[in-house]
Design a protein around this motif. Structure first.
Motif, PDB file in Angstrom:
ATOM      1  N   MET A   1       0.733  -1.341  -0.152  1.00  0.00           N
ATOM      2  CA  MET A   1      -0.221  -0.074  -0.091  1.00  0.00           C
ATOM      3  C   MET A   1       0.912   0.691  -0.597  1.00  0.00           C
ATOM      4  N   ARG A   2       0.481   2.162  -0.399  1.00  0.00           N
ATOM      5  CA  ARG A   2       0.642   3.807  -0.393  1.00  0.00           C
ATOM      6  C   ARG A   2      -0.008   4.625   0.244  1.00  0.00           C
ATOM      7  N   VAL A   3       1.220   5.593   0.925  1.00  0.00           N
ATOM      8  CA  VAL A   3       0.286   6.708   1.362  1.00  0.00           C
ATOM      9  C   VAL A   3       0.684   7.702   0.416  1.00  0.00           C
ATOM     10  N   LEU A   4      -0.303   8.222  -0.755  1.00  0.00           N
ATOM     11  CA  LEU A   4      -0.157   9.761  -0.756  1.00  0.00           C
ATOM     12  C   LEU A   4      -0.479  10.734  -0.003  1.00  0.00           C
ATOM     13  N   LEU A   5       0.443  12.040  -0.207  1.00  0.00           N
ATOM     14  CA  LEU A   5       0.536  12.657   0.654  1.00  0.00           C
ATOM     15  C   LEU A   5       1.058  14.425  -0.090  1.00  0.00           C
ATOM     16  N   MET A   6      -0.222  15.110  -0.611  1.00  0.00           N
ATOM     17  CA  MET A   6      -0.690  16.213  -1.271  1.00  0.00           C
ATOM     18  C   MET A   6      -0.739  17.524   0.249  1.00  0.00           C
ATOM     19  N   PHE A   7       0.164  18.328  -0.402  1.00  0.00           N
ATOM     20  CA  PHE A   7      -0.005  19.652  -0.180  1.00  0.00           C
ATOM     21  C   PHE A   7       0.162  20.950  -0.247  1.00  0.00           C
ATOM     22  N   LEU A  35       7.456  12.858  -4.771  1.00  0.00           N
ATOM     23  CA  LEU A  35       7.148  12.482  -5.882  1.00  0.00           C
ATOM     24  C   LEU A  35       6.964  13.041  -7.738  1.00  0.00           C
ATOM     25  N   GLN A  36       6.465  14.742  -6.610  1.00  0.00           N
ATOM     26  CA  GLN A  36       7.076  16.086  -7.557  1.00  0.00           C
ATOM     27  C   GLN A  36       7.037  16.937  -6.232  1.00  0.00           C
ATOM     28  N   GLU A  37       7.016  17.885  -6.828  1.00  0.00           N
ATOM     29  CA  GLU A  37       6.816  19.445  -5.948  1.00  0.00           C
ATOM     30  C   GLU A  37       5.495  19.012  -4.872  1.00  0.00           C
ATOM     31  N   SER A  38       5.598  18.998  -3.742  1.00  0.00           N
ATOM     32  CA  SER A  38       4.445  19.154  -2.909  1.00  0.00           C
ATOM     33  C   SER A  38       4.047  17.994  -2.985  1.00  0.00           C
ATOM     34  N   VAL A  39       4.413  16.605  -4.065  1.00  0.00           N
ATOM     35  CA  VAL A  39       3.409  15.469  -3.252  1.00  0.00           C
ATOM     36  C   VAL A  39       4.269  14.275  -2.831  1.00  0.00           C
ATOM     37  N   TYR A  40       4.065  13.836  -2.032  1.00  0.00           N
ATOM     38  CA  TYR A  40       5.140  12.694  -1.148  1.00  0.00           C
ATOM     39  C   TYR A  40       4.467  11.497  -1.058  1.00  0.00           C
ATOM     40  N   CYS A  41       5.381  10.174  -1.513  1.00  0.00           N
ATOM     41  CA  CYS A  41       4.838   9.057  -1.492  1.00  0.00           C
ATOM     42  C   CYS A  41       5.432   8.440  -0.362  1.00  0.00           C
ATOM     43  N   LYS A  42       4.350   7.660   0.825  1.00  0.00           N
ATOM     44  CA  LYS A  42       5.268   6.788   1.259  1.00  0.00           C
ATOM     45  C   LYS A  42       4.773   5.073   1.460  1.00  0.00           C
ATOM     46  N   MET A  43       5.365   3.667   1.852  1.00  0.00           N
ATOM     47  CA  MET A  43       5.160   2.796   1.400  1.00  0.00           C
ATOM     48  C   MET A  43       4.594   2.134   2.876  1.00  0.00           C
ATOM     49  N   VAL A  44       3.575   1.376   2.792  1.00  0.00           N
ATOM     50  CA  VAL A  44       3.205   0.998   4.497  1.00  0.00           C
ATOM     51  C   VAL A  44       3.262  -0.900   3.738  1.00  0.00           C
ATOM     52  N   ILE A  83       3.451  10.581 -18.223  1.00  0.00           N
ATOM     53  CA  ILE A  83       3.110  11.118 -19.882  1.00  0.00           C
ATOM     54  C   ILE A  83       4.691  11.787 -20.240  1.00  0.00           C
ATOM     55  N   SER A  84       5.160  11.760 -19.750  1.00  0.00           N
ATOM     56  CA  SER A  84       5.888  13.563 -19.628  1.00  0.00           C
ATOM     57  C   SER A  84       7.167  13.439 -18.333  1.00  0.00           C
ATOM     58  N   GLY A  85       7.838  13.118 -18.708  1.00  0.00           N
ATOM     59  CA  GLY A  85       9.296  13.192 -18.121  1.00  0.00           C
ATOM     60  C   GLY A  85      10.167  11.936 -17.362  1.00  0.00           C
ATOM     61  N   GLU A  86      10.613  12.105 -16.516  1.00  0.00           N
ATOM     62  CA  GLU A  86      11.168  10.409 -16.672  1.00  0.00           C
ATOM     63  C   GLU A  86      11.105  10.285 -14.809  1.00  0.00           C
ATOM     64  N   PHE A  87      10.948   8.520 -14.319  1.00  0.00           N
ATOM     65  CA  PHE A  87      11.179   7.636 -13.251  1.00  0.00           C
ATOM     66  C   PHE A  87      12.562   8.889 -12.566  1.00  0.00           C
ATOM     67  N   GLU A  88      12.135   8.150 -11.474  1.00  0.00           N
ATOM     68  CA  GLU A  88      13.600   8.835 -10.631  1.00  0.00           C
ATOM     69  C   GLU A  88      13.995   7.682 -10.361  1.00  0.00           C
ATOM     70  N   THR A  89      15.265   7.179 -10.453  1.00  0.00           N
ATOM     71  CA  THR A  89      16.370   6.535 -10.421  1.00  0.00           C
ATOM     72  C   THR A  89      16.880   5.764  -9.100  1.00  0.00           C
ATOM     73  N   ASP A  90      17.202   7.022  -8.636  1.00  0.00           N
ATOM     74  CA  ASP A  90      17.686   7.051  -7.297  1.00  0.00           C
ATOM     75  C   ASP A  90      17.164   6.435  -5.743  1.00  0.00           C
ATOM     76  N   VAL A  91      15.588   6.675  -5.767  1.00  0.00           N
ATOM     77  CA  VAL A  91      14.943   6.315  -5.009  1.00  0.00           C
ATOM     78  C   VAL A  91      14.445   4.833  -5.311  1.00  0.00           C
ATOM     79  N   ILE A  92      14.304   4.115  -3.985  1.00  0.00           N
ATOM     80  CA  ILE A  92      14.105   2.428  -4.185  1.00  0.00           C
ATOM     81  C   ILE A  92      12.511   3.155  -4.566  1.00  0.00           C
ATOM     82  N   ASN A  93      12.003   2.194  -4.368  1.00  0.00           N
ATOM     83  CA  ASN A  93      10.632   2.451  -5.753  1.00  0.00           C
ATOM     84  C   ASN A  93       9.877   1.450  -5.885  1.00  0.00           C
ATOM     85  N   ASN A  94       9.784  -0.100  -4.518  1.00  0.00           N
ATOM     86  CA  ASN A  94       9.000  -1.288  -4.849  1.00  0.00           C
ATOM     87  C   ASN A  94       9.272  -1.392  -3.255  1.00  0.00           C
TER      88      ASN A  94
END
Length: 101
Positions: A1-7, A35-44, A83-94
């Protein structure tokens, strides 16, 4: 699961900027990644852990501004389309991110 946080927090006064820095530092130290400016994510691991994370965010959110959370499954997160841009590869995202912590 993921918790997405937007502020969206105000930064007009020195108190606002201090609250913004404190909140961002809280997010990073508790395992959120940007994930983006003012959008964060945490795996739980499960919904209980997700609810605990959301409660912690509520307890540490600044008094002004807008802070929103969304709990989604890994399947829903994996359906996100780039849609555009690239995924960040320096973050463990699994799942390894949850296990290594």
């Amino acid at each position: 699961m993921r918790v997405l946080l937007m502020f969206d927090l105000p930064v007009l006064t020195s108190t606002n900027r201090r609250d913004y820095r404190k909140f961002k530092k809280f997010l990073i130290t508790t395992g959120f990644y940007m994930l983006q400016e003012s959008v964060y994510c945490k795996m739980v691991l499960n919904s209980t852990a997700a609810n605990t994370v959301v409660k912690s965010v509520k307890d540490n959110a600044p008094p002004n501004g807008l802070v929103q959370t969304l709990i989604i499954t890994e399947k829903q997160f994996s359906n996100m389309e780039l849609i555009s841009g690239e995924f960040e590869t320096d973050v463990i995202n699994n799942d390894q991110r949850v296990i290594d912590l």
